[in-house]
Motif scaffolding. Structure first.
Motif, PDB file in Angstrom:
ATOM      1  N   ILE A 218       0.980  -1.184   0.049  1.00 56.35           N
ATOM      2  CA  ILE A 218       0.075  -0.003  -0.078  1.00 56.35           C
ATOM      3  C   ILE A 218       0.860   1.161   0.058  1.00 56.35           C
ATOM      4  CG2 ILE A 218      -1.593   1.384   1.163  1.00 56.35           C
ATOM      5  CD1 ILE A 218      -2.521  -1.376   2.578  1.00 56.35           C
ATOM      6  N   MET A 219       0.633   1.998  -1.051  1.00 58.37           N
ATOM      7  CA  MET A 219       1.304   3.537  -0.954  1.00 58.37           C
ATOM      8  C   MET A 219       0.405   4.434  -0.838  1.00 58.37           C
ATOM      9  SD  MET A 219       3.654   2.882  -4.223  1.00 58.37           S
ATOM     10  CE  MET A 219       4.776   4.009  -3.728  1.00 58.37           C
ATOM     11  N   ALA A 220       0.788   5.660   0.012  1.00 58.78           N
ATOM     12  CA  ALA A 220      -0.077   6.438   0.279  1.00 58.78           C
ATOM     13  C   ALA A 220       0.009   7.884  -0.553  1.00 58.78           C
ATOM     14  CB  ALA A 220       0.099   7.161   1.814  1.00 58.78           C
ATOM     15  N   GLY A 221      -1.015   8.315  -1.196  1.00 59.33           N
ATOM     16  CA  GLY A 221      -0.732   9.343  -2.159  1.00 59.33           C
ATOM     17  C   GLY A 221      -0.678  10.638  -1.366  1.00 59.33           C
ATOM     18  N   ILE A 222       0.189  11.485  -2.081  1.00 59.74           N
ATOM     19  CA  ILE A 222       0.701  13.007  -1.414  1.00 59.74           C
ATOM     20  C   ILE A 222       0.596  13.810  -2.570  1.00 59.74           C
ATOM     21  CG2 ILE A 222       2.546  14.121  -0.260  1.00 59.74           C
ATOM     22  CD1 ILE A 222       1.001  12.015   1.592  1.00 59.74           C
ATOM     23  N   MET A 223       0.330  14.945  -2.253  1.00 60.56           N
ATOM     24  CA  MET A 223       0.252  16.029  -3.335  1.00 60.56           C
ATOM     25  C   MET A 223       0.670  17.451  -2.480  1.00 60.56           C
ATOM     26  SD  MET A 223      -2.595  17.713  -5.607  1.00 60.56           S
ATOM     27  CE  MET A 223      -2.499  16.603  -7.083  1.00 60.56           C
ATOM     28  N   PRO A 224       1.609  17.984  -3.290  1.00 65.12           N
ATOM     29  CA  PRO A 224       2.077  19.397  -2.819  1.00 65.12           C
ATOM     30  C   PRO A 224       0.945  20.302  -3.371  1.00 65.12           C
ATOM     31  CG  PRO A 224       3.641  18.620  -4.239  1.00 65.12           C
ATOM     32  CD  PRO A 224       2.827  17.647  -4.154  1.00 65.12           C
ATOM     33  N   VAL A 225       0.531  21.012  -2.675  1.00 67.96           N
ATOM     34  CA  VAL A 225      -0.551  21.967  -3.101  1.00 67.96           C
ATOM     35  C   VAL A 225       0.066  23.524  -3.117  1.00 67.96           C
ATOM     36  CG1 VAL A 225      -2.818  23.019  -2.784  1.00 67.96           C
ATOM     37  CG2 VAL A 225      -2.386  20.453  -1.919  1.00 67.96           C
ATOM     38  N   LYS A 226       0.212  24.175  -4.267  1.00 69.73           N
ATOM     39  CA  LYS A 226       0.981  25.248  -4.434  1.00 69.73           C
ATOM     40  C   LYS A 226       0.659  26.522  -3.691  1.00 69.73           C
ATOM     41  CE  LYS A 226       3.054  24.764  -8.822  1.00 69.73           C
ATOM     42  NZ  LYS A 226       2.971  25.410 -10.259  1.00 69.73           N
ATOM     43  N   SER A 227      -1.047  26.665  -3.484  1.00 73.17           N
ATOM     44  CA  SER A 227      -1.064  27.489  -2.751  1.00 73.17           C
ATOM     45  C   SER A 227      -2.582  27.604  -1.935  1.00 73.17           C
ATOM     46  CB  SER A 227      -1.773  28.681  -4.032  1.00 73.17           C
ATOM     47  OG  SER A 227      -2.652  28.361  -4.737  1.00 73.17           O
ATOM     48  N   ARG A 250      -3.517  27.305   6.991  1.00 75.70           N
ATOM     49  CA  ARG A 250      -2.117  27.337   7.108  1.00 75.70           C
ATOM     50  C   ARG A 250      -1.354  27.844   5.870  1.00 75.70           C
ATOM     51  NH1 ARG A 250       1.900  21.910   8.542  1.00 75.70           N
ATOM     52  NH2 ARG A 250       3.800  23.079   8.333  1.00 75.70           N
ATOM     53  N   LEU A 251      -1.625  27.588   4.765  1.00 76.09           N
ATOM     54  CA  LEU A 251      -1.099  28.001   3.425  1.00 76.09           C
ATOM     55  C   LEU A 251      -1.612  29.459   3.216  1.00 76.09           C
ATOM     56  CD1 LEU A 251      -1.971  25.013   1.134  1.00 76.09           C
ATOM     57  CD2 LEU A 251       0.266  25.919   1.590  1.00 76.09           C
ATOM     58  N   LYS A 252      -2.687  29.859   3.833  1.00 72.60           N
ATOM     59  CA  LYS A 252      -3.130  31.278   3.574  1.00 72.60           C
ATOM     60  C   LYS A 252      -2.058  32.254   4.194  1.00 72.60           C
ATOM     61  CE  LYS A 252      -7.159  34.086   3.080  1.00 72.60           C
ATOM     62  NZ  LYS A 252      -8.765  34.018   3.343  1.00 72.60           N
ATOM     63  N   GLN A 257       4.080  30.357   0.095  1.00 73.97           N
ATOM     64  CA  GLN A 257       3.113  29.328   0.112  1.00 73.97           C
ATOM     65  C   GLN A 257       3.605  28.161  -0.499  1.00 73.97           C
ATOM     66  OE1 GLN A 257      -0.799  30.192  -1.085  1.00 73.97           O
ATOM     67  NE2 GLN A 257      -1.088  31.828   0.469  1.00 73.97           N
ATOM     68  N   GLN A 258       4.441  28.367  -1.424  1.00 72.88           N
ATOM     69  CA  GLN A 258       4.925  26.931  -2.237  1.00 72.88           C
ATOM     70  C   GLN A 258       6.030  26.252  -1.178  1.00 72.88           C
ATOM     71  OE1 GLN A 258       6.531  27.696  -5.993  1.00 72.88           O
ATOM     72  NE2 GLN A 258       4.546  28.506  -6.775  1.00 72.88           N
ATOM     73  N   ALA A 259       6.786  27.190  -0.331  1.00 75.59           N
ATOM     74  CA  ALA A 259       7.731  26.554   0.583  1.00 75.59           C
ATOM     75  C   ALA A 259       6.873  26.011   1.846  1.00 75.59           C
ATOM     76  CB  ALA A 259       8.538  27.607   1.270  1.00 75.59           C
ATOM     77  N   GLU A 260       5.722  26.372   2.164  1.00 69.17           N
ATOM     78  CA  GLU A 260       5.076  25.942   3.093  1.00 69.17           C
ATOM     79  C   GLU A 260       4.144  24.442   2.682  1.00 69.17           C
ATOM     80  OE1 GLU A 260       3.514  25.854   7.214  1.00 69.17           O
ATOM     81  OE2 GLU A 260       4.929  27.197   6.206  1.00 69.17           O
ATOM     82  N   ALA A 261       3.748  24.295   1.334  1.00 75.42           N
ATOM     83  CA  ALA A 261       3.348  23.326   0.734  1.00 75.42           C
ATOM     84  C   ALA A 261       4.377  22.116   0.970  1.00 75.42           C
ATOM     85  CB  ALA A 261       2.933  23.506  -0.971  1.00 75.42           C
ATOM     86  N   VAL A 262       5.656  22.284   0.738  1.00 70.32           N
ATOM     87  CA  VAL A 262       6.559  21.216   0.756  1.00 70.32           C
ATOM     88  C   VAL A 262       6.925  20.808   2.311  1.00 70.32           C
ATOM     89  CG1 VAL A 262       9.131  21.051   0.485  1.00 70.32           C
ATOM     90  CG2 VAL A 262       7.988  22.125  -1.149  1.00 70.32           C
ATOM     91  N   GLU A 297      14.146  14.583  -0.338  1.00 69.35           N
ATOM     92  CA  GLU A 297      15.157  14.901   0.458  1.00 69.35           C
ATOM     93  C   GLU A 297      14.754  15.150   1.946  1.00 69.35           C
ATOM     94  OE1 GLU A 297      19.565  17.417   0.442  1.00 69.35           O
ATOM     95  OE2 GLU A 297      17.891  17.757  -1.182  1.00 69.35           O
ATOM     96  N   LYS A 298      14.104  16.250   2.045  1.00 69.71           N
ATOM     97  CA  LYS A 298      13.607  16.693   3.446  1.00 69.71           C
ATOM     98  C   LYS A 298      12.895  15.650   4.146  1.00 69.71           C
ATOM     99  CE  LYS A 298      13.486  21.662   2.373  1.00 69.71           C
ATOM    100  NZ  LYS A 298      12.791  23.110   2.228  1.00 69.71           N
ATOM    101  N   ALA A 299      12.287  14.727   3.512  1.00 64.22           N
ATOM    102  CA  ALA A 299      11.575  13.713   4.467  1.00 64.22           C
ATOM    103  C   ALA A 299      12.575  12.691   4.763  1.00 64.22           C
ATOM    104  CB  ALA A 299      10.534  13.105   3.317  1.00 64.22           C
ATOM    105  N   GLY A 300      13.766  12.678   4.318  1.00 68.71           N
ATOM    106  CA  GLY A 300      14.745  11.640   4.652  1.00 68.71           C
ATOM    107  C   GLY A 300      14.574  10.421   3.958  1.00 68.71           C
TER     108      GLY A 300
END
Length: 315
Positions: A218-227, A250-252, A257-262, A297-300
């Motif tokens: 099972i793979m969990a689906g992840i999406m970075p949301v730009k804004s 939190r994004l608002k 916002q892009q860095a926060e999405a990451v 990378e940031k997620a190790g």
């Protein structure tokens, strides 16, 4: 590595926490963009999906896109939907894809054509996703076509994937549908995009109660949301998806916002890695593939396994 097995399957079997990406083919005959996206993902994902006319919009075929990805040195996962093809065409495409070196297939029913750019097109839906999974498994294991005719040699030995949506209603039924797909032959799953971790954890509890995490990867689906604007749109307009108010806020509030999405993605991945039964993450950053290396990378999750040997992900 067994030559008949994909790299993706081998990594799962060796206990790696697997990372996959996703590339949406263009609405043109130019494969240059696919190659560029694959180069962004190379070394950061173990394989990448090539979508099959997603949202019923005409695009370069997933199989042709898979060739561009292969040439860029990334392993493809070819999506195959039931919307546009009958069983004859599907089997023909599967033989073609495997003959070109594609060993992973993700089986989907497909979005209805009314959502796309040809809403009056005739649909096919000769099979649904469960029947498609069963047909691919029979081609591989029983060496027969859907009609029962023997495949005399060189049968396609696909690693068979499917999708699961922990967020669609009725909630309890989703696990039973997943089990039907496993019984049909699904070996790995990629989930719908996860924003609501609490609901996903409840779903995984049901999965574990039925022992499904021991029968498929099972793979969990992840999406970075730009804004925040995009997050709010997904919250209100995309069915089958739960976007918490806290994430939109939190994004608002974020200056970048892009860095926060990451950062949100990284936090999600670290949380998911502690959920029993989750064997990987599927990062869906279609149109924003260049952000994936930073997330991984940031997620190790580096280094990823290299050819010729298996390296454990850090973290």
């Amino acid at each position: 590595m067994n030559e008949n097995k994909s790299r993706l399957q081998t990594l799962f079997e060796q206990g790696e926490f697997v990372v996959t990406g996703e590339i949406g083919p263009p609405k043109s005959a130019n494969g240059g963009g696919i190659k560029k996206h694959a180069e962004h993902l190379k070394g950061y994902v173990d394989a990448t999906n090539l979508t099959d006319n997603q949202t019923a919009i005409v695009r370069l075929s997933s199989i042709a896109a898979g060739m561009h990805v292969l040439k860029a040195g990334v392993e493809p996962i070819v999506q195959m939907t039931c919307r546009d093809r009958n069983r004859i065409a599907i089997q023909s495409d599967l033989l073609g894809a495997y003959s070109l070196g594609m060993k992973n297939v993700l089986c989907l029913t497909g979005d209805h054509q009314s959502f796309g750019n040809h809403p009056t097109a005739a649909n096919v839906f000769d099979l649904d996703s469960i029947q498609l999974i069963r047909m691919v498994k029979r081609m591989r294991d029983e060496k027969v076509f859907a009609c029962g005719e023997e495949i005399k040699k060189d049968e396609p030995k696909f690693f068979i994937g499917a999708v699961a949506n922990p967020f669609a209603d009725p909630f309890d039924v989703r696990v039973y549908r997943m089990e039907k797909k496993i019984n049909a032959g699904a070996q790995f799953f990629q989930t719908q995009i996860i924003f609501d971790m609490e609901r996903f954890e409840r779903w995984m509890e049901l999965v574990r109660e039925r022992g499904l995490h021991e029968r498929a990867y099972i793979m969990a689906g992840i999406m970075p949301v730009k804004s925040a604007k995009v997050a709010a749109y997904m919250q209100k307009c995309v069915s089958g998806m739960i976007v918490p108010d806290e994430m939109v806020a939190r994004l608002k509030k974020a200056e970048d916002q892009q860095a926060e999405a990451v950062e949100i993605c990284v936090e999600q991945i670290k949380h998911i890695r502690n959920i029993k039964g989750v064997k990987g993450v599927h990062i869906m950053a279609v149109g924003w593939e260049e952000i994936v290396p930073g997330i991984v990378e940031k997620a190790g999750l580096l280094p990823r396994p290299q050819s010729g040997g298996i390296a454990r992900a850090a973290g």
